[in-house]
Design a protein around this motif. Structure first.
Motif, PDB file in Angstrom:
ATOM      1  N   TYR A   1       0.836  -1.198   0.000  1.00  0.00           N
ATOM      2  CA  TYR A   1       0.000   0.000   0.000  1.00  0.00           C
ATOM      3  C   TYR A   1       0.868   1.244   0.000  1.00  0.00           C
ATOM      4  CZ  TYR A   1       0.970   1.215   4.834  1.00  0.00           C
ATOM      5  OH  TYR A   1       1.603   1.611   5.991  1.00  0.00           O
TER       6      TYR A   1
ATOM      7  N   SER B   1      -5.422   5.731   1.578  1.00  0.00           N
ATOM      8  CA  SER B   1      -4.426   4.758   1.119  1.00  0.00           C
ATOM      9  C   SER B   1      -4.955   3.966  -0.066  1.00  0.00           C
ATOM     10  CB  SER B   1      -4.075   3.759   2.230  1.00  0.00           C
ATOM     11  OG  SER B   1      -3.504   4.397   3.333  1.00  0.00           O
TER      12      SER B   1
ATOM     13  N   PHE C   1      -4.425   0.112  -1.654  1.00  0.00           N
ATOM     14  CA  PHE C   1      -3.924  -1.224  -1.313  1.00  0.00           C
ATOM     15  C   PHE C   1      -4.042  -2.169  -2.502  1.00  0.00           C
ATOM     16  CE2 PHE C   1      -5.543   0.514   2.623  1.00  0.00           C
ATOM     17  CZ  PHE C   1      -4.688   0.046   3.602  1.00  0.00           C
TER      18      PHE C   1
END
Length: 166
Positions: free
Chosen positions: A48, A65, A67
């Motif tokens: 990530y 974020s 991922f």
């Protein structure tokens, strides 16, 4: 199943729970972090990054974020997931642009996914050969947001994550 993996990842990024050990950092590749943990469903591996830029600048974006995760025993391989620090507008989509190649993610609460394995595979391929990824979303309050991620290190992070899950 996608929501289960997301919830497990988010929980383990911040704390240990009764059914899994905390995530362990394996490697840093550019701005990407390669992590792994063991759950009651087997090993989970992911990489990530947080965005390099966020706009609009005056908005509280929270923890954002992107991922890419795998859990072989659950049949999850290279699943892309964008997590915002806010709820998305209901029924909205998240647009992902990798050097001009576009993808659309569906949203649920503060998370977004692609429609299936083939799209995940195509996005990861684009990320490996790309330089920059831009993610656009609309918050529940109607604010358009934009995030830029550097893709340097994705190829190494993907390889290291895949090896860790063998």
């Amino acid at each position: 199943m996608k929501l289960q993996i997301l919830l497990a990842l988010l929980t383990l990024l911040t704390a240990t729970n009764a059914w899994a050990a905390p995530s362990r950092l394996l490697e840093r590749a550019g701005s990407w972090n390669v992590m792994t943990y063991k759950s009651k469903h087997g090993k989970v591996c992911y990489f990530y990054a947080r965005p390099q830029t966020r706009s609009p600048a005056g908005l509280d974006h929270g923890d954002v974020s992107f991922f890419v995760s795998s859990s072989p025993k659950q049949g999850v391989l290279g699943e892309a997931n964008f997590v915002a620090g806010y709820e998305f507008r209901e029924g909205s989509v998240v647009g992902v642009d990798v050097d001009g190649e576009n993808f659309t993610m569906f949203t649920k609460n503060d998370s977004a996914w692609l429609s299936g394995r083939e799209q995940d595979r195509k996005l990861l391929h684009a990320m490996k050969k790309g330089r920059t990824m831009t993610v656009r979303a609309i918050s529940a309050r109607g604010n358009p947001t934009r995030y830029t991620f550097a893709l340097s290190g994705v190829t190494k992070a993907a390889g290291d994550s895949r090896k860790a899950c063998r």
